[in-house]
Scaffold this motif. Structure first.
Motif, PDB file in Angstrom:
ATOM      1  N   THR A 137     -12.474 -29.128 -13.124  1.00  0.00           N
ATOM      2  CA  THR A 137     -11.286 -29.709 -13.869  1.00  0.00           C
ATOM      3  C   THR A 137     -10.129 -28.983 -13.372  1.00  0.00           C
ATOM      4  O   THR A 137     -10.069 -27.570 -13.912  1.00  0.00           O
ATOM      5  N   ARG A 138      -8.996 -29.187 -13.108  1.00  0.00           N
ATOM      6  CA  ARG A 138      -7.862 -28.576 -12.926  1.00  0.00           C
ATOM      7  C   ARG A 138      -6.711 -29.192 -13.657  1.00  0.00           C
ATOM      8  O   ARG A 138      -5.527 -28.319 -13.813  1.00  0.00           O
ATOM      9  N   LEU A 139      -6.589 -30.084 -14.010  1.00  0.00           N
ATOM     10  CA  LEU A 139      -5.276 -30.953 -14.349  1.00  0.00           C
ATOM     11  C   LEU A 139      -5.624 -31.888 -15.514  1.00  0.00           C
ATOM     12  O   LEU A 139      -6.619 -32.494 -15.691  1.00  0.00           O
ATOM     13  N   ILE A 140      -4.704 -32.062 -16.689  1.00  0.00           N
ATOM     14  CA  ILE A 140      -4.598 -32.983 -17.651  1.00  0.00           C
ATOM     15  C   ILE A 140      -3.353 -33.807 -17.411  1.00  0.00           C
ATOM     16  O   ILE A 140      -2.205 -33.064 -17.172  1.00  0.00           O
ATOM     17  N   CYS A 141      -3.393 -34.867 -17.401  1.00  0.00           N
ATOM     18  CA  CYS A 141      -2.049 -35.955 -17.286  1.00  0.00           C
ATOM     19  C   CYS A 141      -1.877 -36.795 -18.630  1.00  0.00           C
ATOM     20  O   CYS A 141      -2.658 -37.433 -19.259  1.00  0.00           O
ATOM     21  N   LEU A 142      -0.643 -36.771 -18.898  1.00  0.00           N
ATOM     22  CA  LEU A 142      -0.134 -37.480 -20.004  1.00  0.00           C
ATOM     23  C   LEU A 142       0.852 -38.584 -19.662  1.00  0.00           C
ATOM     24  O   LEU A 142       1.382 -38.279 -18.475  1.00  0.00           O
ATOM     25  N   GLU A 143       1.137 -39.608 -20.375  1.00  0.00           N
ATOM     26  CA  GLU A 143       2.172 -40.517 -19.888  1.00  0.00           C
ATOM     27  C   GLU A 143       3.145 -40.749 -21.101  1.00  0.00           C
ATOM     28  O   GLU A 143       2.644 -41.437 -22.047  1.00  0.00           O
ATOM     29  N   ASN A 144       4.609 -40.674 -20.871  1.00  0.00           N
ATOM     30  CA  ASN A 144       5.327 -40.774 -22.229  1.00  0.00           C
ATOM     31  C   ASN A 144       6.830 -41.311 -21.483  1.00  0.00           C
ATOM     32  O   ASN A 144       7.517 -40.702 -20.674  1.00  0.00           O
ATOM     33  N   THR A 145       7.237 -42.681 -22.063  1.00  0.00           N
ATOM     34  CA  THR A 145       6.553 -43.255 -23.063  1.00  0.00           C
ATOM     35  C   THR A 145       5.159 -44.041 -22.117  1.00  0.00           C
ATOM     36  O   THR A 145       5.237 -43.985 -20.984  1.00  0.00           O
ATOM     37  N   HIS A 146       4.316 -44.480 -23.188  1.00  0.00           N
ATOM     38  CA  HIS A 146       2.992 -45.075 -22.504  1.00  0.00           C
ATOM     39  C   HIS A 146       3.348 -46.516 -22.392  1.00  0.00           C
ATOM     40  O   HIS A 146       3.093 -47.543 -23.192  1.00  0.00           O
ATOM     41  N   ALA A 147       3.425 -46.925 -20.867  1.00  0.00           N
ATOM     42  CA  ALA A 147       3.767 -48.355 -20.640  1.00  0.00           C
ATOM     43  C   ALA A 147       2.869 -49.334 -20.916  1.00  0.00           C
ATOM     44  O   ALA A 147       3.056 -50.442 -21.665  1.00  0.00           O
ATOM     45  N   ASN A 148       1.523 -49.045 -20.676  1.00  0.00           N
ATOM     46  CA  ASN A 148       0.671 -50.268 -21.012  1.00  0.00           C
ATOM     47  C   ASN A 148       0.082 -50.430 -22.776  1.00  0.00           C
ATOM     48  O   ASN A 148      -0.405 -51.114 -23.113  1.00  0.00           O
ATOM     49  N   SER A 149       0.649 -49.261 -23.283  1.00  0.00           N
ATOM     50  CA  SER A 149       0.445 -49.604 -25.020  1.00  0.00           C
ATOM     51  C   SER A 149       1.914 -50.202 -25.521  1.00  0.00           C
ATOM     52  O   SER A 149       2.083 -49.883 -26.717  1.00  0.00           O
ATOM     53  N   GLY A 150       2.673 -50.527 -24.428  1.00  0.00           N
ATOM     54  CA  GLY A 150       4.037 -51.193 -25.091  1.00  0.00           C
ATOM     55  C   GLY A 150       5.100 -50.365 -25.360  1.00  0.00           C
ATOM     56  O   GLY A 150       5.917 -50.380 -26.173  1.00  0.00           O
ATOM     57  N   GLY A 151       5.241 -49.332 -24.433  1.00  0.00           N
ATOM     58  CA  GLY A 151       6.301 -48.218 -24.464  1.00  0.00           C
ATOM     59  C   GLY A 151       6.137 -47.359 -25.587  1.00  0.00           C
ATOM     60  O   GLY A 151       7.379 -46.980 -26.105  1.00  0.00           O
ATOM     61  N   ARG A 152       4.966 -47.057 -26.244  1.00  0.00           N
ATOM     62  CA  ARG A 152       4.814 -46.100 -27.305  1.00  0.00           C
ATOM     63  C   ARG A 152       5.093 -44.749 -27.007  1.00  0.00           C
ATOM     64  O   ARG A 152       4.935 -44.426 -25.755  1.00  0.00           O
ATOM     65  N   CYS A 153       5.483 -43.830 -27.690  1.00  0.00           N
ATOM     66  CA  CYS A 153       6.069 -42.840 -27.572  1.00  0.00           C
ATOM     67  C   CYS A 153       4.718 -41.590 -28.048  1.00  0.00           C
ATOM     68  O   CYS A 153       4.370 -41.706 -29.146  1.00  0.00           O
ATOM     69  N   LEU A 154       4.595 -40.679 -27.046  1.00  0.00           N
ATOM     70  CA  LEU A 154       3.753 -39.640 -27.321  1.00  0.00           C
ATOM     71  C   LEU A 154       4.626 -38.514 -28.269  1.00  0.00           C
ATOM     72  O   LEU A 154       5.445 -37.960 -27.878  1.00  0.00           O
ATOM     73  N   PRO A 155       4.232 -38.134 -29.529  1.00  0.00           N
ATOM     74  CA  PRO A 155       4.945 -37.103 -30.474  1.00  0.00           C
ATOM     75  C   PRO A 155       4.715 -35.747 -29.867  1.00  0.00           C
ATOM     76  O   PRO A 155       3.902 -35.462 -29.218  1.00  0.00           O
TER      77      PRO A 155
END
Length: 359
Positions: A137-155
């Protein structure tokens, strides 16, 4: 004959405005592959400043930006990245991290709001004592806003916790920030604060900001130096690229401030759709410019059929499934367009004209 076109398929469909076209025509350019294009340099420097990072690099697309970022961090074949099972990198980017980079995806379930449970992320990190059996394991990826969740925002507090977890285990954190400016506006948090703990960020300029082409990835000077080499390897090294970067600069300077209006129009559309018998929208989940609308069986129409029907009225949509449609707002959709679309949708679904009509 259709005289009015309202394109709600995506925020990638915007056309370059006159300011962008003028900037492209007058852009100062040079050979970027040979080391320096002045307009590209301006864009890269400005994006790095906005994001609070040391350096930036212009690439043709968000997919290439994410791929380069993952490959820089996972620079040994057989490395592993932890990412959401419903993330753009995992679903929509042709499996490039695996097929091109030899990077193994370790998926964690995305919640409805686009987050992944912190404890599940930590549980997915491989135990280095068993590296003879497991990928590293070398990396974690996040997505903001999250498109498939309806453009929800990661706080920001959630992102900080993921960053702390990554640091605890000696991992890197990449944020797919295709619509990171949307998240910043919706949350009321400066964009550099949202990505403070990230080692790299890809920022799409051809989605909500309306540039015709391009993404900028940002990170440390060392990261960008490695990314520049990979960009060339992948065929993303372009010559007088300042012609494209000039339009992107206009988008950054002029269109970030328009995102609040996009969000308001999305709320208006979501509330209107939810009032149409046979349609259902979780209005509370509409935080930015993306809406998912479910069609009940009682409506007696499928999503593809509804899209086809509306196309005849100049309204372009994308069906996500046989019973779900995605709507995406952008700055070239007016308030009048929203009301006209609602009127046409109500007539198509119920056969009854909307009381609002077209404004």
């Amino acid at each position: 004959m259709v005289t009015r076109m309202i394109d709600l398929r995506s925020d990638t469909v915007t056309k370059p405005n006159q300011a962008m076209r003028a900037a492209m025509a007058n852009a100062e350019v040079d050979d970027d592959v040979l080391g320096y294009d002045p307009t590209a340099f301006r864009l890269e420097t400005e994006m790095a400043r906005i994001m609070g990072k040391e350096a930036g690099l212009f690439v043709p697309s968000g997919t290439m930006g994410n791929l380069i970022s993952v490959l820089v961090h996972c620079n040994v074949r057989g490395s592993e990245v932890i990412l959401g099972d419903n993330s753009h990198i995992h679903i929509y980017e042709n499996g490039g991290i695996s097929t091109i980079g030899g990077v193994h995806p370790r998926t964690v379930k995305n919640n409805k709001d686009g987050t992944m449970d912190i404890d599940l992320i930590e549980a997915a990190i491989r135990d280095p004592r068993f590296e003879i059996c497991y990928p590293t394991t070398r990396l974690i990826c996040l997505e903001n806003t999250h498109a498939n969740s309806g453009g929800r925002c990661l706080p920001v507090d959630y992102i900080d916790k993921v960053g702390e977890l990554a640091k605890k285990h000696g991992l890197k954190l990449h944020i797919d920030g295709a619509r990171i400016f949307h998240a910043s506006e919706a949350l009321g948090v400066p964009v550099d604060r949202l990505v403070r703990v990230a080692d790299s960020v890809s920022v799409c300029l051809s989605k909500g900001l309306g540039a015709p082409v391009g993404t900028v990835i940002v990170g440390s000077k060392v990261f960008i130096a490695k990314a520049r080499i990979l960009r060339k390897t992948l065929g993303g090294g372009m010559r007088q690229v300042g012609v494209l970067c000039a339009a992107a600069l206009v988008a950054v300077q002029e269109n970030v401030k328009k995102l609040e209006d996009d969000h308001k129009k999305a709320k208006t559309l979501a509330e209107g759709l939810n009032k149409i018998k046979g349609l259902k929208v979780d209005v509370a989940s509409v935080e930015t410019n993306i809406i998912y609308c479910d069609i009940s069986e009682s409506a007696n129409i499928t999503a593809p059929k509804l899209c086809k029907n509306l196309e005849e009225h100049g309204i372009l949509l994308m069906s996500d499934s046989s019973s779900r449609i995605r709507f995406v707002l952008h700055y070239q959709i007016s308030e009048s367009d929203v009301h006209y679309a609602l009127s046409c949708i109500q007539r198509a679904v119920t056969g009854v004209p909307s009381e609002n009509g077209a404004k």
